[in-house]
Design a protein around this motif. Sequence first.
Motif, PDB file in Angstrom:
ATOM      1  N   ASN A 568      -9.583  -4.489  12.158  1.00  0.00           N
ATOM      2  CA  ASN A 568     -10.222  -4.746  10.865  1.00  0.00           C
ATOM      3  C   ASN A 568     -11.515  -3.972  10.672  1.00  0.00           C
ATOM      4  O   ASN A 568     -11.926  -3.747   9.529  1.00  0.00           O
ATOM      5  N   ALA A 601      -7.502  -8.073   4.708  1.00  0.00           N
ATOM      6  CA  ALA A 601      -6.927  -7.272   5.790  1.00  0.00           C
ATOM      7  C   ALA A 601      -6.660  -8.126   7.019  1.00  0.00           C
ATOM      8  O   ALA A 601      -5.679  -7.907   7.752  1.00  0.00           O
ATOM      9  N   THR A 669      -8.886   0.514   2.044  1.00  0.00           N
ATOM     10  CA  THR A 669      -9.072  -0.432   3.145  1.00  0.00           C
ATOM     11  C   THR A 669      -7.756  -1.099   3.527  1.00  0.00           C
ATOM     12  O   THR A 669      -7.400  -1.185   4.717  1.00  0.00           O
ATOM     13  N   ALA A 673      -5.568  -0.751   6.807  1.00  0.00           N
ATOM     14  CA  ALA A 673      -5.399  -2.002   7.551  1.00  0.00           C
ATOM     15  C   ALA A 673      -3.942  -2.219   7.935  1.00  0.00           C
ATOM     16  O   ALA A 673      -3.643  -2.703   9.036  1.00  0.00           O
ATOM     17  N   ASP A 677      -2.605  -2.690  11.599  1.00  0.00           N
ATOM     18  CA  ASP A 677      -1.850  -3.878  12.010  1.00  0.00           C
ATOM     19  C   ASP A 677      -0.547  -3.510  12.708  1.00  0.00           C
ATOM     20  O   ASP A 677      -0.076  -4.242  13.584  1.00  0.00           O
TER      21      ASP A 677
END
Length: 706
Positions: A568, A601, A669, A673, A677
């Motif tokens: 993050n 996120a 973002t 993200a 992930d």
Amino acid sequence: MTGAGRVRAHRPATGPGVRAPLVLWALACVLAAISASFGLRIDFSSRAFYGGGENVEALARDTAAFGPDDDLLFVVFDGMEGRDGRIGELVADLVALPEVAAAVPPAVAAERLAGTTAARFVRSDDGRVLAMPVRLVQGTDDLGFAVRAVASIEAVLARRGFDDAALAGVPAVRGRFFEIALRDQARLTPLSFLVVGAFAGLATGRWRWGAAGVAVAGAVLLVQVGTMAIVGLPVGLLNQAYFTVLPALAVSEWLHLVAAADAHAASPDPVEPALRRVMPATLLAQGTTAVAMASLALSGVPEVTRFGLGLLPGLVAIVAVQATLAPALIRWLRPSGSVARRRAAPWTRLGTWAARRAGWVLAGAVVVAAAAGAYAARVPVDNRLTDLLDAQDPVRRASETLEQRLGGSLSLSVVVDDPNAPSFDTERWLGAERSIAAMPGVRAVLGPGALAEATALSPTAATAVLDGLGLPRLRSRSGASMRIVVGTVDPGGRAFVELAGRIEEAARRHLATSDVRVAGTALLAYRGVNRVGEHLARSLTMALGVVAVVLALAMGRIRYGLAALVSNALPLLVAFVAVGLVRGAVDPLAAVVLALALGIAADDTVHLSVDAAAQRRRGAGPGRSVVLALRHSGWAAGWTTVALVAGFAVDGLASFPPLRDLALLGGITLAVALLADLTVVPAALVWPRRGPAPPPGSERSEGPAN
């Protein structure tokens, strides 16, 4: 199964467990809509950025003594050839407006101010550009009044044939951007629902699931706006983003539940096991979002604080909808297993690849984050008042003309108490005014010294020259204070505050008194906006740390906190740097979305981590647990991110530049993200490796799904 059997399997279900939640939520939405229609306020005023303290109290005293400093706008003319005879009629029409207190022909004002730099307020140095000062009956923090005043004046200009004249100054900018913001929300909010519903339908392959996603998003948004109306929280410059972002956030959680229920489509009631699997992650995800948003309260700026804390009702509504309305809709629509068949292997293959190369992936992520962090420290966080409007907007162009050729688009007041003291003679006032006028960024100075020199009167008596001109008052109503009004360019928040400091220092030096202060609404607003940038890094760092600690404690393993921290922090830094490279600076009004983006996120990080932990408890090893978590949650993570990015992209269509920057920051973002992930989180969950890596092709093998 026969064709008739398939039809019956997809027929909407009924019963008390379906009807009761649907009816109750319908009633709740109606009540929320009624509350919003009667009680929701709109407040785009600059007061929300002031904060508190002595400066705010001093501004209130100065406003009572001299009048507001945001009630003066200018009608800018590029030449007056052939129109001199019509100026008198124009002035008469303007003064007749209920919003206008005074208006003076530029030639009259220029004659009174001849020989001083204050003449630039109404005439350029070459005499080709003129500005008519128009004083309004009140300040323009009431943006509804600003809109009415601007519209009335523009109507008079059009009626009198001055179509090429344009309005400029703070009241004109405020009135225009408020009008634009209202128009944007009227078209962007419905579009956001259409977009997230379309992506929900596209993800599931069934239009009815998309329609149900729209219902979920609508319920959450109505609860949010209804609560804002009840508690008196107005819609402001920043939290207007709720109307496009919150629906996408609600649909993202809805898709996680749909995917889980679809995996149990063969069960008599697929909702119960789906809730057991998804709700812990939903609670944890919305909790981390709440922490990230609450961290904005550290800024001390009212507008930023209410943006952060004001979203809490919406986050609570997401959890409530996920626990009540969403299950009823799923039971009503009955999952058929179609989502499981649509789960794309690429999400799982990418995560499996990252888990097999965990050390390299984590090292690469740390290097990228470090490089982005080093560059981010050099990206300025700044904005300008005129940046609230598009570059081609007539008001913005006219305000830029004020800056380049006339008396500047912003103003500052140098206030001196007890101006009748013997030491405050003409020479001292002149020294201060000339020193200020010589500073870069200063376009015009209106002060008692220059007026006294031009009229051979005392500084106090010379201020009467301004009577009836519509220009700022220099002597207070009680006569206890005097001021110098400084017209400046708009160099941006930080440079403007620095300029105010230099002006105050010069005034103290020449007037030989410490009882001098620099004031103005623009100065207070910029100080507040600057605090946003100063406190943003601290707020985000604290929020990242809390998210990592909470996830580590909830999962019982430090590696889950490490996964949250790295996965993050990386998208925040990359997005900040990307916008800095594109724009040259990051608007602080847009930068606060990073706190919201951090919370969003973290949502997919939480779902993947919770799923992996559940697989570990069932006996799967680290590598196998990651593969199964990706297989079950990767589809939802991918499509929820697509829906969220689409939600931010809707704001990219706004006419309000800071909202477009907000969309760019949020979209980048969340896109980064998702990549984090699907790579960094799997790598962090298996590192350091104590067993064999997931074999190639394991993402296609079957395993315990629940």
